[in-house]
Design a protein around this motif. Structure first.
Motif: not given
Length: 402
Positions: A159-161, A136-147, A167-176
């Motif tokens: 929006k910040p992770a 989850y460190a990898g998931i959230v950190g990579t998400y925030n890097s794209f943010l 996690y499902q909401n995070l996927i919905k946020e970044i997938k598009p």
């Protein structure tokens, strides 16, 4: 016949509070069924990601006083004034590298005759870790890097992770999101990097080799995964041997500069030894060929391989800027600065998901060994203190606690 053992899940006492828990309500309820000779209880907490009522609804006892418990499970370091003498504790102590800020914690644990079992030290006989939040460190950190990248160039706004909650909401946020044909580098091959890969693959970003990312042009976004041999070499030209590098990191120099003109996003997920060469110097950033604009320092080694990691950031405000000219922090998303994501407790952004996965591992890999009634090598290997003394593998900490 083995005596009844009471296992308590303590609330997190550190401030700011960690919302995670070692076990979810469903997991505690199941453990009480699987181990009827023993009992699992939970300490009252106003900020845990699962409410007291959620535990009560599963038939789990919630209490304030944990002095009747034999074994206590937490997540982060326990404040010294909350430690109960003569108990067994499980938590991440952050003491095995002689972290100065936890010297008093380890001294108090010894003084109070506490058996400390550190999650970080729960390993197979081969040394492979069994428990952790690295994915989850990898998931959230990579998400925030794209943010950070999206905000810097005005391409998209995520929006910040921590505001995603799950996690499902995070996927919905970044997938598009749609990325231009940029190049992305990331280091490592462990749990953290596997989490980073989940996000890269979710975005359908094509992988390429380290050589390709240096030399080829692409009309789509691509990433390359760097192993230690891709960015280190022996000072005297010795052929690469991983074990030799791990044992003698000071004999090596960094070759990371070969990648500085080919990438926009750099995500650091690997372990870095204090005697190993740094990735960049401040002069690297001033090189006109340096194209990296966003650094996701998931490993968050302060005063480490990345000079722009001046401090840890937070899940609530994950990104800050770095001006190589002044070597000082700036506001993020400015044109001529590097943006840094250096949150040191990334998994806490998705506390329910991380707690659930962590509790599954504990329930399957640790609790049966713990309650078996016989000594277990895995538990012994992770025991830092016992009987008021450091155990043999951790006697190197003796000077630290004197």
């Amino acid at each position: 016949m083995q005596n009844k053992i009471t296992v308590g899940i303590i609330r997190e006492g550190r401030v700011p509070h960690d919302f995670r828990t070692p076990f979810t309500p469903d997991q505690i309820a199941q453990l009480n069924i699987e181990f009827p000779a023993h009992k699992f209880v939970v300490q009252h907490s106003p900020f845990r990601c699962y409410s007291d009522n959620e535990y009560l609804s599963k038939g789990v006892e919630v209490c304030n006083d944990m002095s009747h418990c034999d074994i206590l499970f937490g997540i982060k370091e326990v404040p010294v004034d909350e430690l109960i003498a003569d108990k067994t504790y499980f938590f991440f102590s952050h003491t095995i590298k002689k972290q100065e800020h936890n010297r008093k914690l380890l001294q108090t644990i010894l003084k109070k005759n506490i058996r400390l079992i550190d999650y970080e030290c729960l390993t197979k006989a081969t040394g492979e870790r069994l428990i952790g939040f690295g994915r989850y460190a990898g998931i959230v950190g990579t998400y925030n890097s794209f943010l950070a990248y999206g905000k810097k160039y005005g391409l998209f706004d995520m929006k910040p992770a921590i505001e995603c909650k799950t996690y499902q909401n995070l996927i919905k946020e970044i997938k598009p999101i749609k990325l231009p044909p940029i190049k992305i580098l990331f280091t490592g091959n462990g749990r953290v990097s596997h989490g980073a890969l989940e996000i890269l693959r979710l975005l359908k970003i094509k992988s390429c080799t380290p050589d390709e990312i240096r030399t080829k042009k692409f009309n789509e976004p691509v990433y390359a995964q760097l192993m230690e041999e891709n960015y280190n070499e022996h000072k005297n030209g010795r052929n690469w041997e991983m074990l030799h590098f791990y044992k003698n990191p000071s004999q090596y120099v960094s070759t990371m500069n070969q990648f500085i003109s080919s990438c926009v996003i750099f995500i650091h997920c690997a372990f870095w030894h204090r005697e190993a060469p740094v990735f960049f110097t401040n002069e690297t950033y001033l090189n006109p060929e340096f194209t990296i604009k966003v650094i996701g320092d998931i490993s968050c080694d302060l005063h480490g391989p990345i000079p722009s990691t001046l401090r840890s950031s937070t899940n609530e405000d994950p990104v800050y800027g770095y001006d190589a000219g002044t070597q000082k922090e700036t506001n993020p998303y400015l044109k001529n600065t590097v943006d840094v994501m250096a949150v040191d407790n990334l998994p806490c952004a998705l506390p329910r998901d991380t707690s659930n996965d962590f509790g599954i591992d504990l329930s399957q890999k640790v609790v049966p060994a713990l309650l078996s009634g016989v000594e277990d090598d895995m538990i012994d290997r992770a025991t830092i203190t016992k009987g008021g003394r450091l155990t043999m593998p951790f006697e190197y900490l003796s000077d630290f606690v004197q």
